[in-house]
Design a protein around this motif. Structure first.
Motif, PDB file in Angstrom:
ATOM      1  N   SER A 120      34.905 -31.817 -24.981  1.00 40.64           N
ATOM      2  CA  SER A 120      35.519 -30.770 -25.643  1.00 40.64           C
ATOM      3  C   SER A 120      36.008 -31.333 -27.088  1.00 40.64           C
ATOM      4  O   SER A 120      35.659 -30.693 -28.296  1.00 40.64           O
ATOM      5  CB  SER A 120      36.600 -30.224 -24.981  1.00 40.64           C
ATOM      6  N   ASN A 124      34.102 -29.794 -30.429  1.00 41.08           N
ATOM      7  CA  ASN A 124      34.912 -28.824 -30.907  1.00 41.08           C
ATOM      8  C   ASN A 124      35.355 -29.322 -32.220  1.00 41.08           C
ATOM      9  O   ASN A 124      35.551 -28.540 -33.398  1.00 41.08           O
ATOM     10  CB  ASN A 124      36.002 -28.366 -30.351  1.00 41.08           C
ATOM     11  N   VAL A 141      30.659 -25.155 -25.742  1.00 39.92           N
ATOM     12  CA  VAL A 141      30.812 -26.594 -25.856  1.00 39.92           C
ATOM     13  C   VAL A 141      30.609 -26.995 -24.158  1.00 39.92           C
ATOM     14  O   VAL A 141      31.524 -26.458 -23.222  1.00 39.92           O
ATOM     15  CB  VAL A 141      31.819 -27.280 -26.209  1.00 39.92           C
ATOM     16  N   SER A 142      29.673 -27.678 -23.728  1.00 42.03           N
ATOM     17  CA  SER A 142      29.598 -28.150 -22.317  1.00 42.03           C
ATOM     18  C   SER A 142      31.033 -28.429 -21.952  1.00 42.03           C
ATOM     19  O   SER A 142      31.373 -28.146 -20.463  1.00 42.03           O
ATOM     20  CB  SER A 142      28.531 -29.258 -22.065  1.00 42.03           C
ATOM     21  N   ASP A 144      33.800 -27.849 -22.325  1.00 47.80           N
ATOM     22  CA  ASP A 144      34.864 -26.740 -22.063  1.00 47.80           C
ATOM     23  C   ASP A 144      34.677 -26.071 -20.738  1.00 47.80           C
ATOM     24  O   ASP A 144      35.627 -25.390 -20.119  1.00 47.80           O
ATOM     25  CB  ASP A 144      34.683 -25.619 -23.174  1.00 47.80           C
ATOM     26  N   ILE A 145      33.401 -25.747 -20.341  1.00 51.23           N
ATOM     27  CA  ILE A 145      33.137 -25.002 -19.092  1.00 51.23           C
ATOM     28  C   ILE A 145      32.579 -25.562 -17.754  1.00 51.23           C
ATOM     29  O   ILE A 145      32.299 -24.964 -16.822  1.00 51.23           O
ATOM     30  CB  ILE A 145      32.131 -23.886 -19.488  1.00 51.23           C
TER      31      ILE A 145
END
Length: 220
Positions: A120, A124, A141-142, A144-145
């Motif tokens: 993140s 970001n 963004v990978s 983040d999830i």
């Protein structure tokens, strides 16, 4: 009918290869300011080769470099990886046509966005300093999830967030598996940016190939 044009970030909207060169200058200024120019260039070349375009576990990568260089007073690999994740985004090299392209896509009524792999803080920060976030309707963004390309679910997740079907989206990226295969398996269309570490690798006849990001406009 295509309603959204979505992008990978590194080696697609930004010249990650050039950004890495700038980051290495900061790395050596911060950690190895007293080594000779010849030794610095030798170490840079090792970083280029072993870094594999960023597709490495950074702590393991730095550990191997420390060992290879005989760097007896090196900070921990964790500290070095954190340096990368927090400062790489200060060195973006955005392709000259990236902003122009996003502006034109918006002018034509397309939804635009980014789907990018990475921690993140790293990705970001890149987006925040790129100047491109204001031209994106969505940034996924990978880190983040917790879903990472090439898992088709990250592409489906993005389409759902936009209230679109995957087939209404086209995804542009440089990686033959993470970007192209992942997007296709999710049901999106794809455009291959032929640049960077994976240039000329695993090109597909069923996927348009571009060498300059502005050429996306030929296919939407």
């Amino acid at each position: 009918m295509i309603k959204a044009v979505l992008f990978d970030f590194d080696e697609t909207l930004q010249d990650r290869t050039a950004a890495f060169e700038k980051y290495m200058d900061t790395f050596f200024a911060d950690f190895c300011p007293d080594i000779s120019e010849s030794e610095k260039e030798k170490r840079k070349e090792e970083m280029r080769i072993t870094g594999k375009g960023g597709y490495v576990n950074r702590e393991e990568w730095y550990s191997s470099l420390v060992k290879s260089w005989g760097w007896s007073d090196a900070p921990s690999a964790k500290v070095l990886a954190n340096h990368y994740d927090t400062l790489f985004g200060d060195h973006n090299v955005i392709f000259p046509d990236s902003k122009k392209l996003l502006e034109e896509l918006k002018r034509r009524g397309y939804i635009t966005g980014v789907i990018t792999n990475g921690p993140s803080v790293l990705q970001n920060h890149k987006m925040d300093t790129s100047g491109l976030r204001p031209y994106c309707d969505i940034v996924i963004v990978s880190g983040d999830i917790g879903i990472h390309k090439p898992d088709p679910e990250i592409f489906r997740y993005t389409a759902k967030k936009l209230n679109l079907e995957p087939g209404e989206c086209v995804y542009v990226g440089d990686h033959p598996i993470n970007d192209i295969q992942g997007a296709l398996e999710a049901g999106m269309k794809a455009i291959r940016m032929n640049y960077g570490w994976f240039k000329d690798q695993e090109l597909r006849e069923d996927v348009p190939t571009i060498d300059s990001i502005i050429d996306v406009l030929k296919y939407v």
